[in-house]
Design an enzyme around this catalytic site. Structure first.
Site, PDB file in Angstrom:
ATOM      1  N   ARG A  92       0.852  -1.190   0.000  1.00 24.95           N
ATOM      2  CA  ARG A  92       0.000   0.000   0.000  1.00 24.95           C
ATOM      3  C   ARG A  92       0.884   1.235   0.000  1.00 24.95           C
ATOM      4  O   ARG A  92       2.102   1.130   0.133  1.00 24.95           O
ATOM      5  CB  ARG A  92      -1.023  -0.004   1.152  1.00 24.95           C
ATOM      6  CG  ARG A  92      -0.629  -0.607   2.438  1.00 24.95           C
ATOM      7  CD  ARG A  92       0.467   0.088   3.166  1.00 24.95           C
ATOM      8  NE  ARG A  92       0.207   1.499   3.338  1.00 24.95           N
ATOM      9  CZ  ARG A  92       1.110   2.425   3.571  1.00 24.95           C
ATOM     10  NH1 ARG A  92       2.401   2.100   3.659  1.00 24.95           N
ATOM     11  NH2 ARG A  92       0.792   3.691   3.720  1.00 24.95           N
ATOM     12  N   GLY A  93       0.223   2.407  -0.168  1.00 19.37           N
ATOM     13  CA  GLY A  93       0.993   3.632  -0.355  1.00 19.37           C
ATOM     14  C   GLY A  93       1.127   3.860  -1.854  1.00 19.37           C
ATOM     15  O   GLY A  93       1.485   2.924  -2.603  1.00 19.37           O
ATOM     16  N   ALA A  94       0.811   5.098  -2.289  1.00 21.58           N
ATOM     17  CA  ALA A  94       0.674   5.349  -3.728  1.00 21.58           C
ATOM     18  C   ALA A  94       1.894   4.932  -4.566  1.00 21.58           C
ATOM     19  O   ALA A  94       1.740   4.172  -5.542  1.00 21.58           O
ATOM     20  CB  ALA A  94       0.331   6.828  -3.934  1.00 21.58           C
TER      21      ALA A  94
ATOM     22  N   ARG B 279      -7.559  -0.572  -6.711  1.00 29.37           N
ATOM     23  CA  ARG B 279      -7.891   0.540  -5.798  1.00 29.37           C
ATOM     24  C   ARG B 279      -8.070   1.796  -6.652  1.00 29.37           C
ATOM     25  O   ARG B 279      -7.285   2.031  -7.569  1.00 29.37           O
ATOM     26  CB  ARG B 279      -6.786   0.760  -4.743  1.00 29.37           C
ATOM     27  CG  ARG B 279      -6.646  -0.401  -3.759  1.00 29.37           C
ATOM     28  CD  ARG B 279      -5.703  -0.052  -2.623  1.00 29.37           C
ATOM     29  NE  ARG B 279      -6.352   0.792  -1.623  1.00 29.37           N
ATOM     30  CZ  ARG B 279      -5.686   1.374  -0.624  1.00 29.37           C
ATOM     31  NH1 ARG B 279      -4.374   1.229  -0.511  1.00 29.37           N
ATOM     32  NH2 ARG B 279      -6.330   2.113   0.263  1.00 29.37           N
TER      33      ARG B 279
ATOM     34  N   GLN C 231      -2.053   2.698   9.896  1.00 33.24           N
ATOM     35  CA  GLN C 231      -0.780   2.790   9.154  1.00 33.24           C
ATOM     36  C   GLN C 231       0.241   3.636   9.918  1.00 33.24           C
ATOM     37  O   GLN C 231       1.441   3.423   9.803  1.00 33.24           O
ATOM     38  CB  GLN C 231      -1.004   3.396   7.762  1.00 33.24           C
ATOM     39  CG  GLN C 231      -1.710   2.496   6.771  1.00 33.24           C
ATOM     40  CD  GLN C 231      -3.212   2.680   6.786  1.00 33.24           C
ATOM     41  OE1 GLN C 231      -3.800   3.056   7.801  1.00 33.24           O
ATOM     42  NE2 GLN C 231      -3.857   2.399   5.666  1.00 33.24           N
TER      43      GLN C 231
ATOM     44  N   ASP D  97      -2.051  10.758  -2.485  1.00 27.16           N
ATOM     45  CA  ASP D  97      -2.465   9.681  -3.385  1.00 27.16           C
ATOM     46  C   ASP D  97      -2.829  10.196  -4.766  1.00 27.16           C
ATOM     47  O   ASP D  97      -2.729   9.468  -5.757  1.00 27.16           O
ATOM     48  CB  ASP D  97      -3.636   8.904  -2.787  1.00 27.16           C
ATOM     49  CG  ASP D  97      -3.144   8.074  -1.618  1.00 27.16           C
ATOM     50  OD1 ASP D  97      -3.066   8.602  -0.497  1.00 27.16           O
ATOM     51  OD2 ASP D  97      -2.773   6.908  -1.853  1.00 27.16           O
TER      52      ASP D  97
ATOM     53  N   LYS E  73      -4.695  10.000   2.847  1.00 29.45           N
ATOM     54  CA  LYS E  73      -5.403   9.165   3.818  1.00 29.45           C
ATOM     55  C   LYS E  73      -6.439   9.965   4.613  1.00 29.45           C
ATOM     56  O   LYS E  73      -6.173  11.087   5.047  1.00 29.45           O
ATOM     57  CB  LYS E  73      -4.356   8.543   4.757  1.00 29.45           C
ATOM     58  CG  LYS E  73      -4.897   7.695   5.893  1.00 29.45           C
ATOM     59  CD  LYS E  73      -5.808   6.575   5.442  1.00 29.45           C
ATOM     60  CE  LYS E  73      -5.165   5.655   4.433  1.00 29.45           C
ATOM     61  NZ  LYS E  73      -6.155   4.737   3.797  1.00 29.45           N
TER      62      LYS E  73
HETATM   63  O1  MRU Z   1      -4.569   3.158   2.244  1.00 27.95           O
HETATM   64  P1  MRU Z   1      -3.097   3.384   2.098  1.00 27.95           P
HETATM   65  O2  MRU Z   1      -2.295   2.851   3.236  1.00 27.95           O
HETATM   66  O3  MRU Z   1      -2.578   2.924   0.758  1.00 27.95           O
HETATM   67  O4  MRU Z   1      -2.943   4.971   2.120  1.00 27.95           O
HETATM   68  C1  MRU Z   1      -1.666   5.524   1.983  1.00 27.95           C
HETATM   69  C2  MRU Z   1      -1.651   6.999   2.058  1.00 27.95           C
HETATM   70  O5  MRU Z   1      -2.662   7.652   2.128  1.00 27.95           O
HETATM   71  C3  MRU Z   1      -0.306   7.636   1.940  1.00 27.95           C
HETATM   72  O6  MRU Z   1      -0.227   8.784   2.732  1.00 27.95           O
HETATM   73  C4  MRU Z   1      -0.094   8.026   0.472  1.00 27.95           C
HETATM   74  O7  MRU Z   1      -0.290   6.931  -0.352  1.00 27.95           O
HETATM   75  C5  MRU Z   1       1.243   8.594   0.240  1.00 27.95           C
HETATM   76  S1  MRU Z   1       2.468   7.339   0.271  1.00 27.95           S
HETATM   77  C6  MRU Z   1       3.976   7.978  -0.061  1.00 27.95           C
END
Ligand code: MRU
Length: 348
Positions: free
Chosen positions: A45-47, A86, A195, A236, A247
């Site tokens: 996870r994480g963009a 997603r 997270q 994201d 998030k």
């Molecule tokens: O649902 P997630 O854990 O994928 O959400 C992640 C976030 O919102 C992060 O802040 C975002 O992807 C930036 S990651 C460098």
């Protein structure tokens, strides 16, 4: 620094982030569907990490359809399926589309499926390596705008675990720490999937970077009482006017920062910009299962059957954002203009 994924003998090996911090387990993905499931389950996870995983998934998918008479058509179906995993982080579609466009170009040059697969593999490895390079650059730009003895509040996890390494928001924090500029990081735990508690606190603690964990409802009071002098979060998807999805909870943090006169920064690579949408109103917001809120892991914490609203992201309006830290420098308002300049730079 913790490793998020690796490409090993033609398979994508992912760190299972749902088990952190209690367990370190790895998932070996030999087909693209397993990567898609890992993205859906937030095992990865994480963009930026989702983007890199998608780039490798396209290699796996291409290998699976290499013998089909309509190789390109079948690869397009893989791409279309993968990007439904997603909806909010644009990096997923960015990477899958980039890989597909490469396959289309090479096919037009009469390259064989085997040659195309090799090129896709090289491209995925390049996306992975570039992500770390960009994060380090962002780290330098970001650290330069932080005050000395920085007390930074962050939300969710925008660290090594959310990227291919170093991190975006946590990359800025790591660079500031390396320069002796960082006093403390306050990490929001980030309900409902934690997270911040499970990943950000883990990463920073492991690396010996000073971190204090708070629950989400403590953010405003922490700003007021603990000398927070900057907020840095990831993103994201960023619209052409600077509105930024991140998030769920980020919007509230931005409002609280504004009320306390604290600068609020977004740190994100250019792959997180969606130049095709004018404002944040066009960003699709993922809604997840009610049981993520009614339960904590297997423990029930609310009446079974109670109505739940569970958006995974929110959109922070551009006017609350002090600056957007990218690998090309820090963008400032008016964002419609600075983002247009960034887009032009990328097209050169
Ligand atoms: O649902 P997630 O854990 O994928 O959400 C992640 C976030 O919102 C992060 O802040 C975002 O992807 C930036 S990651 C460098």
């Amino acid at each position: 620094m913790v490793e998020t994924m690796r490409w090993e003998q033609g398979s994508l090996v992912l760190l299972d982030q749902t088990l952190l911090p209690q367990k370190i387990e790895w998932i070996t993905c030999v087909d693209y569907k397993r990567v898609k499931v890992a993205i859906e389950r937030l095992e990865v996870r994480g963009a930026p990490a989702i983007g890199a995983a998608a780039a490798f998934a396209m290699v796996l998918g291409a290998r699976e359809v290499a013998d089909k008479p309509d190789f390109l058509g079948a690869l397009d179906a893989v791409r279309a399926d993968l990007i439904t995993a997603r909806p909010t982080a644009v990096n997923l579609a960015w990477a899958a589309n980039l890989q597909y466009a490469l396959a289309v170009r090479l096919n037009g040059e009469d390259k064989s499926p085997a040659a195309i697969i090799k090129a896709l593999e090289e491209k995925a490895e390049q996306i992975y390596a570039d992500d770390i390079t960009m994060n380090k650059r962002m780290g330098e730009y970001g650290a330069a705008v932080l005050p000395d003895a920085a007390v930074v509040l962050t939300h969710c996890n925008a660290g090594a675990l959310a990227t291919c390494g170093w991190g975006t928001a946590l990359g800025v924090i790591r660079s500031a720490y390396a320069q002796g500029k960082l006093k403390m990081v306050y990490a929001d735990e980030t309900r409902p999937l934690l997270q911040g508690a499970r990943l950000t606190a883990f990463e920073l603690f492991e690396d010996g970077i000073p971190v204090t964990l708070i629950t989400d409802n403590m953010a405003a009071w922490t700003m007021r009482t603990k000398g927070v002098n900057a907020v840095v979060v990831g993103a994201d998807r960023i619209a052409a006017n600077g509105d930024t999805a991140n998030k769920i909870g980020t919007y509230g943090v931005a409002l609280a920062a504004k009320a306390h006169g604290i600068p609020f920064y977004i740190a994100a690579p250019t792959s997180t910009f969606d130049f095709s949408i004018a404002t944040g109103a066009q960003i699709p917001i993922e809604e997840r299962k009610a049981n993520e809120v009614r339960h904590f892991r297997s423990e029930q914490t609310a009446p079974e059957g109670v109505a739940v609203f569970n958006p995974a992201f929110d959109v922070t309006p551009a006017e609350l954002i002090t600056g957007i830290i990218t690998e090309h420098g820090v963008l400032k308002a008016p964002y419609t203009e600075s983002i247009k300049k960034l887009q032009a730079l990328l097209q050169d």
